[in-house]
Design a protein around this motif. Structure first.
Motif, PDB file in Angstrom:
ATOM      1  N   ASP A 148     -47.997 -33.391 -29.804  1.00  0.00           N
ATOM      2  CA  ASP A 148     -48.328 -33.449 -31.137  1.00  0.00           C
ATOM      3  C   ASP A 148     -47.590 -34.466 -32.091  1.00  0.00           C
ATOM      4  OD1 ASP A 148     -48.815 -32.573 -33.657  1.00  0.00           O
ATOM      5  OD2 ASP A 148     -47.624 -31.016 -34.063  1.00  0.00           O
ATOM      6  N   LEU A 149     -48.481 -35.568 -32.239  1.00  0.00           N
ATOM      7  CA  LEU A 149     -47.893 -36.517 -33.054  1.00  0.00           C
ATOM      8  C   LEU A 149     -47.299 -36.267 -34.168  1.00  0.00           C
ATOM      9  CD1 LEU A 149     -47.427 -39.534 -33.022  1.00  0.00           C
ATOM     10  CD2 LEU A 149     -49.912 -39.901 -33.940  1.00  0.00           C
ATOM     11  N   GLY A 150     -47.996 -35.145 -34.795  1.00  0.00           N
ATOM     12  CA  GLY A 150     -47.481 -34.570 -36.226  1.00  0.00           C
ATOM     13  C   GLY A 150     -46.057 -34.328 -36.295  1.00  0.00           C
ATOM     14  N   PHE A 151     -45.618 -33.691 -35.184  1.00  0.00           N
ATOM     15  CA  PHE A 151     -44.163 -33.122 -34.813  1.00  0.00           C
ATOM     16  C   PHE A 151     -43.470 -34.709 -35.031  1.00  0.00           C
ATOM     17  CE2 PHE A 151     -40.651 -32.825 -31.809  1.00  0.00           C
ATOM     18  CZ  PHE A 151     -39.897 -32.020 -32.711  1.00  0.00           C
ATOM     19  N   GLN A 152     -43.793 -35.266 -33.937  1.00  0.00           N
ATOM     20  CA  GLN A 152     -42.939 -36.673 -33.881  1.00  0.00           C
ATOM     21  C   GLN A 152     -42.928 -37.386 -35.238  1.00  0.00           C
ATOM     22  OE1 GLN A 152     -44.974 -38.966 -30.910  1.00  0.00           O
ATOM     23  NE2 GLN A 152     -44.828 -36.822 -29.388  1.00  0.00           N
ATOM     24  N   GLN A 153     -43.750 -37.518 -35.920  1.00  0.00           N
ATOM     25  CA  GLN A 153     -43.813 -38.313 -37.394  1.00  0.00           C
ATOM     26  C   GLN A 153     -42.964 -37.577 -38.391  1.00  0.00           C
ATOM     27  OE1 GLN A 153     -48.258 -38.589 -37.871  1.00  0.00           O
ATOM     28  NE2 GLN A 153     -47.931 -40.863 -37.209  1.00  0.00           N
ATOM     29  N   GLN A 154     -42.994 -36.050 -38.342  1.00  0.00           N
ATOM     30  CA  GLN A 154     -42.229 -34.964 -38.938  1.00  0.00           C
ATOM     31  C   GLN A 154     -40.779 -35.502 -38.747  1.00  0.00           C
ATOM     32  OE1 GLN A 154     -42.932 -31.008 -38.638  1.00  0.00           O
ATOM     33  NE2 GLN A 154     -41.339 -30.655 -40.152  1.00  0.00           N
ATOM     34  N   LEU A 155     -40.467 -35.477 -37.508  1.00  0.00           N
ATOM     35  CA  LEU A 155     -39.041 -35.577 -36.966  1.00  0.00           C
ATOM     36  C   LEU A 155     -38.451 -37.060 -37.367  1.00  0.00           C
ATOM     37  CD1 LEU A 155     -36.676 -34.534 -35.195  1.00  0.00           C
ATOM     38  CD2 LEU A 155     -37.764 -35.824 -33.338  1.00  0.00           C
ATOM     39  N   LEU A 156     -39.091 -38.049 -37.327  1.00  0.00           N
ATOM     40  CA  LEU A 156     -38.502 -39.351 -37.600  1.00  0.00           C
ATOM     41  C   LEU A 156     -38.768 -39.663 -39.326  1.00  0.00           C
ATOM     42  CD1 LEU A 156     -39.617 -41.121 -34.532  1.00  0.00           C
ATOM     43  CD2 LEU A 156     -37.151 -40.785 -35.275  1.00  0.00           C
ATOM     44  N   GLY A 157     -39.983 -39.076 -39.736  1.00  0.00           N
ATOM     45  CA  GLY A 157     -40.011 -39.292 -41.091  1.00  0.00           C
ATOM     46  C   GLY A 157     -38.702 -38.476 -42.015  1.00  0.00           C
ATOM     47  N   LEU A 158     -38.210 -37.336 -41.294  1.00  0.00           N
ATOM     48  CA  LEU A 158     -37.217 -36.446 -41.946  1.00  0.00           C
ATOM     49  C   LEU A 158     -36.036 -37.500 -41.896  1.00  0.00           C
ATOM     50  CD1 LEU A 158     -35.826 -34.116 -43.106  1.00  0.00           C
ATOM     51  CD2 LEU A 158     -35.494 -33.471 -40.571  1.00  0.00           C
ATOM     52  N   ILE A 159     -35.866 -38.160 -40.917  1.00  0.00           N
ATOM     53  CA  ILE A 159     -34.567 -39.366 -40.814  1.00  0.00           C
ATOM     54  C   ILE A 159     -35.027 -40.295 -41.858  1.00  0.00           C
ATOM     55  CG2 ILE A 159     -33.498 -40.891 -39.341  1.00  0.00           C
ATOM     56  CD1 ILE A 159     -34.352 -39.071 -36.936  1.00  0.00           C
TER      57      ILE A 159
END
Length: 191
Positions: free
Chosen positions: A116-127
């Motif tokens: 899920d690219l959405g999870f990956q973007q959420q993870l790094l977007g959080l940082i």
């Protein structure tokens, strides 16, 4: 709805971990849509009724795994950014990379290109969305469009590098990956 409320006994924690591990093992070879609850239960060595006592669906189990990862990152960021010495971005990214290395079995799947690219973007977007971190990534101008492009590049580039790192079975040390991410995403000071 998140994971059902169940008393967290040692047996419950073991069962939940067995189901998480089984899902990650199955996701290594196929998509979530190709996995059945029956397959998961066989891999985890639990009954279907046990699965449904904890989760309503495979999607909920996956969200639970993703949410735990996001919660760890959020907690690590809060802890690091609240230190009196104001930990630098490289130290923060190094801690995240070490977490990825320590949890490689799950994160190799969660960070893979088929996940899920959405999870990956959420993870790094959080940082990268944290003001303390974002200020270090901003260009030396007040152009909001340029700042947004820099942020998107940092997130997308970091995802790509982390995917490569995990695909190579962590051939490089975590601190090397962190330094590379920082070197590629943070502007050098102008002389």
């Amino acid at each position: 709805m998140s994971a059902k409320t169940i008393t967290e006994s040692r047996r419950t924690r073991y069962t939940r971990q067995a189901m998480r591990d089984a899902l990650m093992e199955l996701l290594a070879d196929r998509t979530l849509a190709q996995i059945s609850v029956k397959q998961l239960c066989e891999r985890a060595d639990v009954n279907r009724s046990t699965f449904y006592a904890h989760y309503d669906s495979l999607e909920e189990l996956l969200r639970d795994i993703e949410d735990d990862t996001i919660a760890w990152v959020r907690g690590a960021l809060d802890q690091l950014l609240n230190q009196s010495d104001q930990a630098g971005i490289e130290h923060i990214i190094a801690r995240i990379c070490q977490y990825i290395a320590d949890n490689r079995n799950h994160l190799q799947v969660l960070m893979s290109p088929k996940a899920d690219l959405g999870f990956q973007q959420q993870l790094l977007g959080l940082i990268y969305s944290r003001r303390d971190v974002a200020s270090q990534l901003q260009p030396y101008s007040d152009d909001p469009a340029e700042a947004e492009m820099r942020m998107r590049f940092a997130v997308s580039g970091s995802i790509g590098l982390l995917q490569y790192w995990l695909a190579t079975d962590l051939a490089a040390p975590a601190d090397t990956i962190a330094r590379t991410i920082c070197a590629m995403t943070m502007p050098q000071t102008q002389q």
